[in-house]
Design a protein around this motif. Structure first.
Motif, PDB file in Angstrom:
ATOM      1  N   ALA A 163       0.861  -1.191   0.000  1.00  0.00           N
ATOM      2  CA  ALA A 163       0.000   0.000   0.000  1.00  0.00           C
ATOM      3  C   ALA A 163       0.890   1.232   0.000  1.00  0.00           C
ATOM      4  O   ALA A 163       1.241   1.760   1.050  1.00  0.00           O
ATOM      5  N   PRO A 164       1.271   1.727  -1.185  1.00  0.00           N
ATOM      6  CA  PRO A 164       2.273   2.796  -1.266  1.00  0.00           C
ATOM      7  C   PRO A 164       1.865   4.111  -0.628  1.00  0.00           C
ATOM      8  O   PRO A 164       2.719   4.882  -0.199  1.00  0.00           O
ATOM      9  N   ASN A 165       0.563   4.385  -0.561  1.00  0.00           N
ATOM     10  CA  ASN A 165       0.101   5.647   0.022  1.00  0.00           C
ATOM     11  C   ASN A 165      -0.206   5.538   1.505  1.00  0.00           C
ATOM     12  O   ASN A 165      -0.603   6.526   2.134  1.00  0.00           O
ATOM     13  N   ASN A 166      -0.004   4.354   2.061  1.00  0.00           N
ATOM     14  CA  ASN A 166      -0.272   4.143   3.474  1.00  0.00           C
ATOM     15  C   ASN A 166       0.875   4.694   4.318  1.00  0.00           C
ATOM     16  O   ASN A 166       2.052   4.496   4.003  1.00  0.00           O
ATOM     17  N   ALA A 167       0.539   5.379   5.405  1.00  0.00           N
ATOM     18  CA  ALA A 167       1.556   6.008   6.247  1.00  0.00           C
ATOM     19  C   ALA A 167       2.525   4.990   6.837  1.00  0.00           C
ATOM     20  O   ALA A 167       3.719   5.284   6.995  1.00  0.00           O
ATOM     21  N   ALA A 171       6.486   4.965   6.489  1.00  0.00           N
ATOM     22  CA  ALA A 171       7.345   4.968   7.670  1.00  0.00           C
ATOM     23  C   ALA A 171       8.391   3.856   7.574  1.00  0.00           C
ATOM     24  O   ALA A 171       9.550   4.034   7.987  1.00  0.00           O
ATOM     25  N   PHE A 172       7.992   2.702   7.032  1.00  0.00           N
ATOM     26  CA  PHE A 172       8.941   1.612   6.813  1.00  0.00           C
ATOM     27  C   PHE A 172      10.058   2.042   5.869  1.00  0.00           C
ATOM     28  O   PHE A 172      11.243   1.784   6.122  1.00  0.00           O
ATOM     29  N   VAL A 173       9.691   2.706   4.774  1.00  0.00           N
ATOM     30  CA  VAL A 173      10.709   3.174   3.833  1.00  0.00           C
ATOM     31  C   VAL A 173      11.619   4.203   4.503  1.00  0.00           C
ATOM     32  O   VAL A 173      12.843   4.192   4.319  1.00  0.00           O
ATOM     33  N   THR A 329      11.084  10.966   1.899  1.00  0.00           N
ATOM     34  CA  THR A 329      10.625   9.623   1.534  1.00  0.00           C
ATOM     35  C   THR A 329       9.618   9.686   0.394  1.00  0.00           C
ATOM     36  O   THR A 329       9.689   8.896  -0.560  1.00  0.00           O
ATOM     37  N   LEU A 330       8.677  10.620   0.468  1.00  0.00           N
ATOM     38  CA  LEU A 330       7.681  10.760  -0.593  1.00  0.00           C
ATOM     39  C   LEU A 330       8.343  11.108  -1.920  1.00  0.00           C
ATOM     40  O   LEU A 330       7.964  10.585  -2.977  1.00  0.00           O
ATOM     41  N   THR A 331       9.347  11.970  -1.876  1.00  0.00           N
ATOM     42  CA  THR A 331      10.074  12.315  -3.096  1.00  0.00           C
ATOM     43  C   THR A 331      10.741  11.079  -3.690  1.00  0.00           C
ATOM     44  O   THR A 331      10.696  10.846  -4.904  1.00  0.00           O
TER      45      THR A 331
END
Length: 339
Positions: A163-167, A171-173, A329-331
């Protein structure tokens, strides 16, 4: 208890790189304590209603995304009405700590929780924990991998759910970035993307996909499996869970937690401190164990039946406050083509 919802306005990007919600009250009656909650209303409203009765005070809760609420607090500065921030994850608390807007907690409060699950500056504390795990279909995966790094191998192409959009995934990334560095994380994301993982909106959808065999493995938080098992019966589930060993970044233990905001008057600060201690008390900790299947972090409350003891897990060693760099992370996820 008042629970105004959040409506969004077009405001400048803030410290966390996200749009901040405008929080509108639904009553002119003054509140004794205003809580900004990044935790889901359906999940924690019953618990916060118990808190209001315990305090014998008027408690107003404003719900939203944890990162957005943290950005809202930074924008509001000394004018914020919030006295307590109840965050879904440690990263948002770490961001506020870094900006110096949280007040130091009493040592008696901090000592209720292991040092690994509270802020290094002593200004926030975890109240419940969740573990990143690998869900797998035993008919398709007799022996699950012991590392998320294995998931970049060609054998997993098209067989992974996330779930790429899941917080929690983000946080894992972020945790991998802290543990292994940006270059290594970027390489992992590139290899992960090359294996054509299947994206889902929610962790529950990942679990359903694994259970049905639509995908062979899925990256999610532990409690989704335990909640489903409690609702439907463990024998009704095909999917199994694998807790990753050896400090693998895929086994991150994150926490929901609370911090008290500077600027609250003496009365508000007193209620906020009582609220923090309530959330660390036996009644609330039992609620987390029994109702949400999270790990209780204080009061000697045991986790739900079937969960391995938290101290038995081989989770990565990480300062949870360093999970605050969500914008970066989002970037990175955008550059990898995963969001």
């Amino acid at each position: 208890m008042r629970r105004p919802s959040a409506r969004r306005l077009a405001v400048p990007l803030l410290a966390l790189g996200l749009l901040a919600p405008a929080l509108a009250a639904c009553s002119d009656e003054p509140a004794d304590l205003v809580i900004y909650s990044g935790r889901n209303e359906d999940l924690v409203a019953p618990l916060l209603e118990k808190l209001e009765k315990k305090l014998d005070a008027n408690v107003e809760v404003r719900y939203g995304d944890s990162a957005e609420l943290a950005a809202q607090i930074l924008e509001e500065g000394d004018k914020t009405e919030a006295a307590l921030f109840f965050s879904q994850d440690a990263g948002a608390l770490g961001a506020l700590s870094k900006e110096g807007v949280l007040t130091a907690l009493p040592q008696s409060t901090l000592d209720k929780v292991d040092a690994a699950h509270r802020g290094s500056e002593g200004d926030w504390v975890g109240v419940s924990g969740r573990v990143r795990v690998l869900a797998y279909h035993p008919g398709k995966v007799p022996t699950p991998p012991d590392s998320v790094h294995d998931l970049t191998e060609p054998a997993w192409k098209g067989r992974i759910g996330f779930a790429p959009n899941n917080a929690s995934f983000q946080a894992f990334v972020t945790g991998m970035r802290v543990l292994e560095g940006d270059d290594a994380t970027r390489d992992w994301l590139k290899g992960f993307k090359a294996n054509s993982p299947k994206a889902y909106e929610k962790n529950t959808e990942i679990l359903e996909a694994v259970d049905s065999g639509e995908v062979s493995v899925g990256l999610l938080n532990h409690y989704y499996w335990y909640e489903k098992a409690a609702e439907e019966g463990e024998d009704k589930l095909t999917a199994k869970l694998h807790f990753l060993p050896d400090g693998d970044p895929g086994g991150l233990v994150n926490v929901a937690g609370v911090g008290l905001l500077k600027g609250a008057d003496k009365k508000e600060a007193g209620y906020a401190q009582q609220a923090a201690d309530f959330l660390l008390g036996e009644e609330a900790q039992s609620y987390f164990a029994e109702e949400t299947k999270e790990y209780p972090l204080s009061a000697g409350v045991a986790p739900a039946d079937g969960l391995p003891a938290l101290d038995s897990l081989q989770a990565p060693k990480i300062n949870l406050g360093e999970l605050d760099s969500l914008k970066e992370t989002l970037t990175m996820l955008q550059e990898a083509g995963l969001v």
